[in-house]
Scaffold this active site. Structure first.
Site, mmCIF file in Angstrom:
data_model
loop_
_atom_site.group_PDB
_atom_site.id
_atom_site.type_symbol
_atom_site.label_atom_id
_atom_site.label_comp_id
_atom_site.label_asym_id
_atom_site.label_seq_id
_atom_site.Cartn_x
_atom_site.Cartn_y
_atom_site.Cartn_z
ATOM 1 N N GLY A 14 0.830 -1.201 0.000
ATOM 2 C CA GLY A 14 0.000 0.000 0.000
ATOM 3 C C GLY A 14 0.859 1.243 0.000
ATOM 4 C CG ASN A 93 0.457 1.142 4.857
ATOM 5 O OD1 ASN A 93 -0.023 1.691 5.852
ATOM 6 N ND2 ASN A 93 0.265 1.610 3.628
ATOM 7 C CE1 TYR A 159 -8.455 -1.146 9.763
ATOM 8 C CE2 TYR A 159 -9.163 0.288 11.550
ATOM 9 C CZ TYR A 159 -8.228 -0.072 10.599
ATOM 10 O OH TYR A 159 -7.065 0.660 10.474
ATOM 11 C CB ALA A 161 -12.822 -9.049 13.413
#
Length: 254
Positions: A14, A93, A159, A161
């Site tokens: 990313g 990322n 998110y 989890a």
């Protein structure tokens, strides 16, 4: 005392994104050669590559689906072919973006996407790049987590989890590879100011900032600073850590 990454090769997944691009720039400024991973932002990745090239660092861009082991392994081969070696530093990322809502309304596919891009990305990156770190008896394996993992606010379930699952992988991996001189750590940003906020004039949020002991939102550069530190020999005895960079908005307890 300076952060010196000269001679090191760093991969940022990313890397063309809002936070990733600042990590790439910062690692390069510290002397590292860099690999900018992207999934669909080819133009932004190319723009960032051209920017980094001006510093004199070696740089490449590479496309991959980090939720696919086959794609990650293909990325590994491309990096090996381009540089003749694999990175000493990896920064996980990238993460899938989706619309947050309640557990009862959240599409089950969103939980799957978070598991794949948080947990499985980390597993795939480890399988692809940690063996070379073991061979050289040196490595820095860094993941970008979130303050949300400790907040557990309504709407965050998929998110949270994914990131809490990721946390488990990193803690176990740290114990498994520490004997080889490899550190494994997580950076947990708060709600961070990025270029998008600067462009939109949305750097401040009074209700959020009221909960932060330092009284403001952090910046993308402050996240990148912690990544660069963990990537360096200054953090040679730090491993298995989950490090909030959120102005004290969360405080892990002993």
């Amino acid at each position: 005392m300076n952060i010196d990454l000269n001679g090191k090769l760093a991969l940022v997944t990313g890397g063309a994104g809002q936070l990733g691009r600042v990590m790439v720039r910062s690692l390069a400024e510290c002397g590292a050669d860099v690999i900018i991973h992207y999934r669909s932002s080819a133009a932004k990745a190319e723009e960032l590559r051209n920017e980094v090239k001006q510093t004199g660092n070696k740089v490449m861009i590479v496309q991959a689906d980090i939720a696919s082991l086959e794609s990650v392994m293909q990325m590994k081969e491309q990096i090996q072919s381009h540089f003749g070696r694999l990175p000493e530093i990896t920064v996980a990322n990238a993460v899938e973006q989706y619309e947050w809502t309640s557990v009862l309304e959240q599409d089950p596919k969103d939980y799957q996407s978070q598991f794949e891009t948080c947990v499985m990305q980390s597993v795939y990156l480890a399988k692809a790049f940690v063996p070379a770190m073991v061979e050289r008896k040196y490595g820095r394996f860094i993941g970008i987590n979130t303050e949300c993992s400790m907040q557990n606010h309504p709407g965050q379930s998929a998110y949270v989890a994914g990131k809490r699952g990721m946390d488990g992988v990193y803690r176990v991996l740290a114990k498994e590879v520490g004997e080889h001189g490899i550190t494994v750590n997580q950076v947990a940003p708060g709600w961070t100011v990025s270029d998008r906020d600067r462009d939109q004039g949305s750097e401040h949020n009074a209700s959020y900032e009221a909960s932060v002991p330092l009284g403001r939102r952090g910046t993308d550069q402050e996240i990148a600073n912690m990544v660069a530190f963990l990537a360096s020999d200054l953090a040679s005895f730090t491993t298995g850590a989950y490090i909030p960079v959120c102005g004290g908005n969360i405080m892990p307890a002993i």
